[in-house]
Design an enzyme around this catalytic site. Structure first.
Site, mmCIF file in Angstrom:
data_model
loop_
_atom_site.group_PDB
_atom_site.id
_atom_site.type_symbol
_atom_site.label_atom_id
_atom_site.label_comp_id
_atom_site.label_asym_id
_atom_site.label_seq_id
_atom_site.Cartn_x
_atom_site.Cartn_y
_atom_site.Cartn_z
ATOM 1 N N HIS A 1 0.934 -11.901 2.321
ATOM 2 C CA HIS A 1 -0.156 -11.290 1.659
ATOM 3 C C HIS A 1 -0.674 -12.142 0.552
ATOM 4 O O HIS A 1 -1.871 -12.487 0.737
ATOM 5 C CB HIS A 1 0.375 -10.063 1.206
ATOM 6 C CG HIS A 1 -0.545 -9.165 0.637
ATOM 7 N ND1 HIS A 1 -0.316 -7.601 0.785
ATOM 8 C CD2 HIS A 1 -1.645 -9.063 0.364
ATOM 9 C CE1 HIS A 1 -1.411 -6.775 0.409
ATOM 10 N NE2 HIS A 1 -2.343 -7.676 0.230
ATOM 11 N N TYR B 1 0.887 -1.341 -0.161
ATOM 12 C CA TYR B 1 -0.099 -0.015 -0.085
ATOM 13 C C TYR B 1 0.934 1.261 0.089
ATOM 14 O O TYR B 1 0.246 2.568 -0.219
ATOM 15 C CB TYR B 1 -0.791 -0.120 1.137
ATOM 16 C CG TYR B 1 -1.776 -1.214 1.442
ATOM 17 C CD1 TYR B 1 -1.927 -2.098 0.337
ATOM 18 C CD2 TYR B 1 -2.758 -1.393 2.528
ATOM 19 C CE1 TYR B 1 -2.906 -3.152 0.428
ATOM 20 C CE2 TYR B 1 -3.597 -2.512 2.557
ATOM 21 C CZ TYR B 1 -3.738 -3.542 1.566
ATOM 22 O OH TYR B 1 -4.263 -4.538 1.739
HETATM 23 N N1 LIG Z 1 -5.415 -9.087 1.800
HETATM 24 C C1 LIG Z 1 -5.523 -8.490 0.526
HETATM 25 O O1 LIG Z 1 -5.140 -8.839 -0.513
HETATM 26 C C2 LIG Z 1 -6.566 -7.254 0.518
HETATM 27 C C3 LIG Z 1 -7.168 -7.103 -0.732
HETATM 28 C C4 LIG Z 1 -8.095 -5.855 -0.567
HETATM 29 C C5 LIG Z 1 -8.392 -5.348 0.349
HETATM 30 N N2 LIG Z 1 -7.576 -5.524 1.592
HETATM 31 C C6 LIG Z 1 -7.805 -4.933 2.865
HETATM 32 O O2 LIG Z 1 -9.106 -4.713 3.049
HETATM 33 C C7 LIG Z 1 -9.560 -3.370 3.133
HETATM 34 C C8 LIG Z 1 -10.832 -2.945 2.633
HETATM 35 O O3 LIG Z 1 -11.029 -3.266 1.225
HETATM 36 P P1 LIG Z 1 -11.331 -2.277 0.053
HETATM 37 O O4 LIG Z 1 -10.709 -1.189 0.367
HETATM 38 O O5 LIG Z 1 -10.725 -3.087 -1.101
HETATM 39 O O6 LIG Z 1 -13.027 -2.573 -0.137
HETATM 40 P P2 LIG Z 1 -13.987 -1.966 0.731
HETATM 41 O O7 LIG Z 1 -13.578 -1.636 2.122
HETATM 42 O O8 LIG Z 1 -15.138 -3.139 0.382
HETATM 43 O O9 LIG Z 1 -14.511 -0.470 0.107
HETATM 44 C C9 LIG Z 1 -13.936 0.531 -0.120
HETATM 45 C C10 LIG Z 1 -14.625 1.667 -0.914
HETATM 46 O O10 LIG Z 1 -15.984 1.795 -0.432
HETATM 47 C C11 LIG Z 1 -16.382 3.136 -0.179
HETATM 48 N N3 LIG Z 1 -16.867 3.255 0.953
HETATM 49 C C12 LIG Z 1 -16.746 3.012 2.377
HETATM 50 N N4 LIG Z 1 -17.523 3.351 3.164
HETATM 51 C C13 LIG Z 1 -18.742 3.688 2.500
HETATM 52 C C14 LIG Z 1 -19.877 3.736 2.913
HETATM 53 N N5 LIG Z 1 -20.296 4.013 4.015
HETATM 54 N N6 LIG Z 1 -20.630 4.468 1.925
HETATM 55 C C15 LIG Z 1 -20.627 4.393 0.640
HETATM 56 N N7 LIG Z 1 -19.207 4.030 0.109
HETATM 57 C C16 LIG Z 1 -18.269 3.602 1.179
HETATM 58 C C17 LIG Z 1 -14.837 3.819 -0.252
HETATM 59 O O11 LIG Z 1 -14.883 5.125 -0.554
HETATM 60 P P3 LIG Z 1 -14.754 6.411 0.308
HETATM 61 O O12 LIG Z 1 -13.063 6.555 0.601
HETATM 62 O O13 LIG Z 1 -15.170 7.627 -0.579
HETATM 63 O O14 LIG Z 1 -15.518 6.121 1.489
HETATM 64 C C18 LIG Z 1 -14.051 3.094 -0.975
HETATM 65 O O15 LIG Z 1 -14.256 3.276 -2.517
HETATM 66 C C19 LIG Z 1 -8.462 -2.542 2.260
HETATM 67 O O16 LIG Z 1 -8.355 -1.041 2.541
HETATM 68 C C20 LIG Z 1 -7.274 -3.331 2.833
HETATM 69 O O17 LIG Z 1 -6.714 -2.957 4.075
HETATM 70 C C21 LIG Z 1 -6.916 -6.483 1.591
#
Ligand SMILES: NC(=O)c1ccc[n+]([C@@H]2O[C@H](COP(=O)([O-])OP(=O)(O)OC[C@H]3O[C@@H](n4cnc5c(N)ncnc54)[C@H](OP(=O)(O)O)[C@@H]3O)[C@@H](O)[C@H]2O)c1
Length: 264
Positions: free
Chosen positions: A98, A40
């Protein structure tokens, strides 16, 4: 540091000021689990936000991950030391592999993961993006108790097999992309449950995840109102009928997918 089931994800929060602001807001709102990764490129910002916040370091459960090109024994430990340095902490609470891809070598990588505990770099160890078969092999080799398995999970990808395994073996299944990157907002069953509780679809998705034993979730947001809204999922109690209704959503839609993925 004790584990908190509703954590804060930081993927794509690469701008230093935006990342610091988001993590500080999250800590102010009450989140006490922050998830980052070598990939990240924001560990320094995350670490600074924690250091500058009023919340003591020991109250924050801090997790990071070693990227898939550094999984040989020596590279893994070198990366683990770098993670701690980048974050500006004495050690992290959870260190993940990861992805089991590229340089992943079960013998070397898992020996290095256990050695990271012995070296005091991390308190706990985790794996991410493992299939049931890869997981079984890893657990049988790992010389430290598995604390968490982090995978994509939300109502559109319910991961029943991995949930059952986490419950049976008693480790955390940490749901990433718990909002399916906002796609949960368009699911009729989720919208209906949200309306019933005067809640939002994001809160319903998170509350549904947290209704499952041994499941944690790490939504990400750079928007203060969303950061607060998502934390509000802790106050939303779904009844059995709501949970069943979402359990019955029978779709298998991944937001993180590519040819060459462990499950592909
Ligand atoms: N281990 C892995 O391979 C892996 C892969 C992917 C992710 N991750 C981890 O998991 C975390 C979460 O996954 P992600 O970031 O991919 O996706 P997510 O949390 O499912 O979605 C994030 C998106 O949702 C929006 N959002 C958040 N809260 C909201 C709400 N209440 N209403 C409307 N939109 C909302 C955010 O926009 P805004 O910023 O405008 O709120 C952003 O565009 C990552 O940040 C990371 O730490 C790990």
């Amino acid at each position: 540091m004790s584990f908190h089931r509703l954590g804060f994800g930081t993927y794509r929060l690469t701008d230093p000021e935006a990342c610091e602001r988001a993590v500080k807001t999250a800590l102010d709102v009450g989140y006490r689990h922050v998830d980052t990764a070598e990939l990240y490129e924001n560990e320094a910002h995350v670490g600074r936000a924690i250091a500058e916040s009023d919340v003591p370091r020991e109250d924050v459960f801090l997790a990071t991950k070693v990227w898939r090109d550094r999984l040989s024994y020596d590279d893994f430990l070198e990366s683990a030391r770098e993670r701690v340095d980048e974050l500006g902490v004495d050690s992290v609470d959870l260190l993940y592999v990861h992805w089991p891809l590229d340089t992943y070598d079960p013998e070397e990588t898992l020996a290095a993961l256990a050695a990271a505990v012995d070296e005091g770099l991390t308190e706990h160890v985790g794996l991410s993006n493992f299939t049931p078969t890869l997981l079984e092999d890893a657990v049988s080799r790992l010389d430290a108790p598995l604390f968490a398995h982090q995978v994509e999970m939300h109502p559109l990808l319910q991961q029943e097999e991995l949930v059952a395994r986490a419950q049976a073996e008693d480790y955390w299944l940490v749901a990433y992309a718990p909002l399916a990157r906002t796609e949960v907002s368009d699911v009729p069953e989720i919208r209906a449950v949200a309306e019933k509780h005067d809640a939002t679809p994001a809160q319903v998705s998170l509350a549904w995840l947290l209704s499952k034993e041994n499941v944690a979730a790490i939504p990400r947001s750079g928007t203060p109102a969303h950061i607060r809204e998502n934390y509000g999922a802790l106050d939303l109690e779904l009844d059995a009928e709501d949970v069943d209704r979402i359990d019955d959503v029978d779709r298998e839609e991944r937001v993180v997918d590519f040819s060459g993925a462990p499950w592909a």
